[in-house]
Design a protein around this motif. Sequence first.
Motif, PDB file in Angstrom:
ATOM      1  N   TYR A 265       0.819  -1.212   0.000  1.00  0.00           N
ATOM      2  CA  TYR A 265       0.000   0.000   0.000  1.00  0.00           C
ATOM      3  C   TYR A 265       0.855   1.266   0.000  1.00  0.00           C
ATOM      4  CZ  TYR A 265      -3.401  -3.530   1.426  1.00  0.00           C
ATOM      5  OH  TYR A 265      -4.187  -4.647   1.492  1.00  0.00           O
ATOM      6  N   ALA A 266       1.976   1.241  -0.704  1.00  0.00           N
ATOM      7  CA  ALA A 266       2.907   2.374  -0.722  1.00  0.00           C
ATOM      8  C   ALA A 266       2.239   3.670  -1.180  1.00  0.00           C
ATOM      9  CB  ALA A 266       4.103   2.054  -1.624  1.00  0.00           C
ATOM     10  N   ALA A 267       1.316   3.585  -2.114  1.00  0.00           N
ATOM     11  CA  ALA A 267       0.660   4.776  -2.657  1.00  0.00           C
ATOM     12  C   ALA A 267      -0.300   5.429  -1.654  1.00  0.00           C
ATOM     13  CB  ALA A 267      -0.094   4.423  -3.937  1.00  0.00           C
ATOM     14  N   THR A 268      -0.655   4.698  -0.587  1.00  0.00           N
ATOM     15  CA  THR A 268      -1.599   5.251   0.396  1.00  0.00           C
ATOM     16  C   THR A 268      -0.976   5.239   1.798  1.00  0.00           C
ATOM     17  OG1 THR A 268      -2.684   3.074   0.506  1.00  0.00           O
ATOM     18  CG2 THR A 268      -3.714   4.755  -0.898  1.00  0.00           C
TER      19      THR A 268
ATOM     20  N   GLU B  84     -12.796   4.996  -1.880  1.00  0.00           N
ATOM     21  CA  GLU B  84     -11.971   6.018  -2.517  1.00  0.00           C
ATOM     22  C   GLU B  84     -11.748   7.218  -1.609  1.00  0.00           C
ATOM     23  OE1 GLU B  84     -14.088   6.675  -6.170  1.00  0.00           O
ATOM     24  OE2 GLU B  84     -13.154   4.945  -7.137  1.00  0.00           O
ATOM     25  N   THR B  85     -12.612   7.435  -0.630  1.00  0.00           N
ATOM     26  CA  THR B  85     -12.487   8.584   0.262  1.00  0.00           C
ATOM     27  C   THR B  85     -11.608   8.308   1.478  1.00  0.00           C
ATOM     28  OG1 THR B  85     -14.445   8.024   1.585  1.00  0.00           O
ATOM     29  CG2 THR B  85     -14.802   9.369  -0.389  1.00  0.00           C
ATOM     30  N   CYS B  86     -11.291   7.059   1.769  1.00  0.00           N
ATOM     31  CA  CYS B  86     -10.557   6.706   2.996  1.00  0.00           C
ATOM     32  C   CYS B  86      -9.221   7.425   3.098  1.00  0.00           C
ATOM     33  CB  CYS B  86     -10.330   5.203   3.084  1.00  0.00           C
ATOM     34  SG  CYS B  86     -11.835   4.224   3.299  1.00  0.00           S
ATOM     35  N   PHE B  87      -8.320   7.171   2.162  1.00  0.00           N
ATOM     36  CA  PHE B  87      -6.974   7.711   2.297  1.00  0.00           C
ATOM     37  C   PHE B  87      -6.960   9.229   2.220  1.00  0.00           C
ATOM     38  CE2 PHE B  87      -2.757   8.929   0.568  1.00  0.00           C
ATOM     39  CZ  PHE B  87      -2.039   8.677   1.715  1.00  0.00           C
ATOM     40  N   ALA B  88      -7.754   9.816   1.354  1.00  0.00           N
ATOM     41  CA  ALA B  88      -7.755  11.279   1.226  1.00  0.00           C
ATOM     42  C   ALA B  88      -8.068  11.958   2.562  1.00  0.00           C
ATOM     43  CB  ALA B  88      -8.762  11.709   0.161  1.00  0.00           C
ATOM     44  N   CYS B  89      -9.011  11.423   3.296  1.00  0.00           N
ATOM     45  CA  CYS B  89      -9.379  11.989   4.596  1.00  0.00           C
ATOM     46  C   CYS B  89      -8.234  11.812   5.603  1.00  0.00           C
ATOM     47  CB  CYS B  89     -10.655  11.331   5.100  1.00  0.00           C
ATOM     48  SG  CYS B  89     -11.287  12.055   6.618  1.00  0.00           S
ATOM     49  N   HIS B  90      -7.642  10.628   5.649  1.00  0.00           N
ATOM     50  CA  HIS B  90      -6.533  10.370   6.573  1.00  0.00           C
ATOM     51  C   HIS B  90      -5.313  11.224   6.215  1.00  0.00           C
ATOM     52  CE1 HIS B  90      -7.954   6.721   8.858  1.00  0.00           C
ATOM     53  NE2 HIS B  90      -8.916   6.870   7.956  1.00  0.00           N
ATOM     54  N   GLN B  91      -5.049  11.373   4.917  1.00  0.00           N
ATOM     55  CA  GLN B  91      -3.903  12.155   4.471  1.00  0.00           C
ATOM     56  C   GLN B  91      -4.078  13.634   4.823  1.00  0.00           C
ATOM     57  OE1 GLN B  91      -3.272  12.391   0.213  1.00  0.00           O
ATOM     58  NE2 GLN B  91      -1.057  12.396   0.519  1.00  0.00           N
TER      59      GLN B  91
END
Length: 166
Positions: free
Chosen positions: A121-124, A144-151
């Motif tokens: 999962y290097a990209a996220t 699709e919204t998971c990583f954007a919110c965490h980032q």
Amino acid sequence: MKLMHLSGAVAALALTVAGLAMGDSAGDDASPIYGVKMSEGYRQWPLIAPAQEAAPLDELRAVVGNNLAIKAYQDSALPFPDGTVLVKLAWKHVQSPEFEPASIPGAATTVQVMVKDSKQYAATGGWGFGRFINGKAVDQAQHETCFACHQARVKNHDFVFTRYAP
């Protein structure tokens, strides 16, 4: 000491109730995008922290973790090591019928899973995500919204919102 024992008993009871409400099988359903599955035996994992989500979700939540997660939290180790798994259980927030100031878990809503694998999962940020309702992965749009919110909010804490409860 008695309070800590009571807290552990309450957490264990909450996880038992969750198991009855949502089914106790890890299931074979994998999340879209990441391929994350619900981990076998996660309902017996130690409590990391409880949480309450305000409106519009209005949920009670409990975050549990595997042994790697617990050790990382106890050692204040960031980033989390590969193999760390965090699971968030959520229920509708309900007022207790016996004691009005108290809240109790209502209907189960979701089980959310984060799996640390820095290569896969290097990209996220090294994390794979899964969201499940009744043991089945929800649609791709929600994943699709998971990583954007965490980032956007917790990049400085290895993309993890939950802090270890004292």
